[in-house]
Design an enzyme around this catalytic site. Sequence first.
Site, PDB file in Angstrom:
ATOM      1  N   GLU A   1      13.095   5.000   4.592  1.00  0.00           N
ATOM      2  CA  GLU A   1      12.900   4.950   6.109  1.00  0.00           C
ATOM      3  C   GLU A   1      13.645   5.609   6.971  1.00  0.00           C
ATOM      4  O   GLU A   1      14.513   5.365   7.880  1.00  0.00           O
ATOM      5  CB  GLU A   1      13.254   3.748   6.540  1.00  0.00           C
ATOM      6  CG  GLU A   1      12.193   2.661   5.935  1.00  0.00           C
ATOM      7  CD  GLU A   1      12.062   1.201   6.683  1.00  0.00           C
ATOM      8  OE1 GLU A   1      12.917   0.920   7.460  1.00  0.00           O
ATOM      9  OE2 GLU A   1      11.010   0.377   6.375  1.00  0.00           O
TER      10      GLU A   1
ATOM     11  N   GLU B   1       7.487  -1.091   0.456  1.00  0.00           N
ATOM     12  CA  GLU B   1       7.866  -2.388   1.021  1.00  0.00           C
ATOM     13  C   GLU B   1       6.447  -3.062   1.601  1.00  0.00           C
ATOM     14  O   GLU B   1       5.845  -2.383   2.151  1.00  0.00           O
ATOM     15  CB  GLU B   1       8.822  -2.162   1.867  1.00  0.00           C
ATOM     16  CG  GLU B   1      10.249  -1.934   1.192  1.00  0.00           C
ATOM     17  CD  GLU B   1      11.510  -1.912   2.153  1.00  0.00           C
ATOM     18  OE1 GLU B   1      11.212  -2.488   3.409  1.00  0.00           O
ATOM     19  OE2 GLU B   1      12.299  -1.226   1.866  1.00  0.00           O
TER      20      GLU B   1
HETATM   21  C1  BG6 Z   1      12.894  -2.106   5.916  1.00  0.00           C
HETATM   22  C2  BG6 Z   1      14.290  -1.751   5.180  1.00  0.00           C
HETATM   23  O1  BG6 Z   1      13.321  -1.721   7.259  1.00  0.00           O
HETATM   24  O2  BG6 Z   1      12.560  -3.515   6.187  1.00  0.00           O
HETATM   25  C3  BG6 Z   1      14.789  -3.050   4.466  1.00  0.00           C
HETATM   26  O3  BG6 Z   1      13.753  -0.974   4.191  1.00  0.00           O
HETATM   27  C4  BG6 Z   1      14.546  -4.255   5.333  1.00  0.00           C
HETATM   28  O4  BG6 Z   1      16.071  -2.711   4.325  1.00  0.00           O
HETATM   29  C5  BG6 Z   1      13.014  -4.653   5.576  1.00  0.00           C
HETATM   30  O5  BG6 Z   1      15.251  -5.400   5.140  1.00  0.00           O
HETATM   31  C6  BG6 Z   1      12.991  -5.867   6.337  1.00  0.00           C
HETATM   32  O6  BG6 Z   1      13.742  -5.601   7.741  1.00  0.00           O
HETATM   33  P1  BG6 Z   1      14.732  -6.928   8.227  1.00  0.00           P
HETATM   34  O7  BG6 Z   1      15.255  -6.122   9.344  1.00  0.00           O
HETATM   35  O8  BG6 Z   1      13.800  -7.929   8.482  1.00  0.00           O
HETATM   36  O9  BG6 Z   1      15.727  -6.994   7.075  1.00  0.00           O
END
Ligand code: BG6
Length: 466
Positions: free
Chosen positions: A162, A365
């Site tokens: 990211e 993700e």
């Molecule tokens: C992404 C990241 O932005 O989303 C992760 O790569 C992150 O590290 C995931 O945990 C979910 O976001 P958050 O802020 O709910 O942890």
Amino acid sequence: MKKKFPDNFLWGASTSAYQFEGGYNADGKGMSIQDVRTNIPEGTSDFKVASDHYNKWKEDVKLLAELGLKSYRFSISWSRIIPDGVGKINEAGINFYNDLINELISFNITPIVTMYHFDLPHKLNINGGWLNYDTVNAFECYSKILFENFGDRVKYWLTINEQNIMILFGEIVGVNLPDNGNKVKSLYQVNHHMMVAQAKAINMCHKIIPDGKIGPAPNISSVYAETSSPIDNFASFNMRVMRNWFYLDTCVFGKYNSLVINYLKNKNSMFEYNDEDMNIIKNAKPDFIAFNYYASATAKMPRSDKDFDELPDQQKLKSVRNMYQQIKNDNLQKTEFGWEIDPLGFRNTLRELWDRYNLPLMITENGIGGYDKLNDDFKINDEYRIDYYKKHLEQLKLAILEDNINVFSYNPWSAFDLVSTHEGVKKRYGFIYVNRDEFDLKDLKRYKKDSFYWYKKIIETNGFEL
Ligand code: BG6
């Protein structure tokens, strides 16, 4: 829908080192910016113990195998391998990841490794972090060490997680980038340095691991316009380019997108670069595009400067004056944490990526955070998560089977509960529950959620059972 995914599809799951491992100072590990972070929101945990994967890795891999994973995407902590970011190597760190990789392979789980996930070594940060070109060279050395030590077994590599989110609103996810007075220029200078670092890593990977594959891992979202008025369409186009294509165009086409360059020039914020850097970027060819998708985004154009000035801080952080304002989309349902849910937006995003770049795609993700509860019978009912995945996988299936898009791996976030970037332990994402609270570490035991059994079935039937 009664069809399977392609043979050899890599069904996986994801984690990242600082959110999952703990062991923040174990066995010679250096500090990362996440270990010394001071902007952890009140009421949320730090990352020192996290899910204690550093000590529980063996039982964790067993659970991943039981889930039936074909791939596992995790990140390597740079400061565990090289405590100061450059210089001395920490053998204990190399051993930790060697053990983890070997264990995964023993269960036929393909390791997919992120080289850098929000956790720059603190020492490098003190010396200017990514504003300092030395960090580019440090990343190159680090990548060489990774490829030499693990490249015989790890064939899928992701450069920087990211990068676009760090540049656009790093503060929200707890990554404060250095600023030398002109904030916008500094951010894009950092971005440029990351681009060169990424390109050097791509070239290095291809040199050291002939059968290795490597790609970027930004967060990509389709962007809708709030209304059909031309000015909102103009804004959504700006956002799409500034949020998505600027990063991938540079990596895939080897040149910067002119819309963003013009914007920077008009703001007297153009970053510095030279022909040598641009040649490195141009010659580095990614093998695939990996991306994170949580939801689509929606944009409008503020009708006046005053409208923009009056935006709440959080919204201002996600918007760019005279370019776009990111807004909520009332057509979409929200998670318990207020994130939008848009399965069709997932397919839209896949289609846009495929149409623009025509490179194989990997999802690194996708997932939903919620307040899961361990019941008295040690079960965790997370029906809402099953529903989220079902709807997203249906769209993924259509993208693959009807749109003929080459997607070869799906790694939802996250395999286990871990610490969210800024919303603590209470925001749980895993298929596997980790028994700890925000500040009470309890016994850190692992429990399978309902979604674990559901996903296992999906994998077993190669997506037929959706
Ligand atoms: C992404 C990241 O932005 O989303 C992760 O790569 C992150 O590290 C995931 O945990 C979910 O976001 P958050 O802020 O709910 O942890």
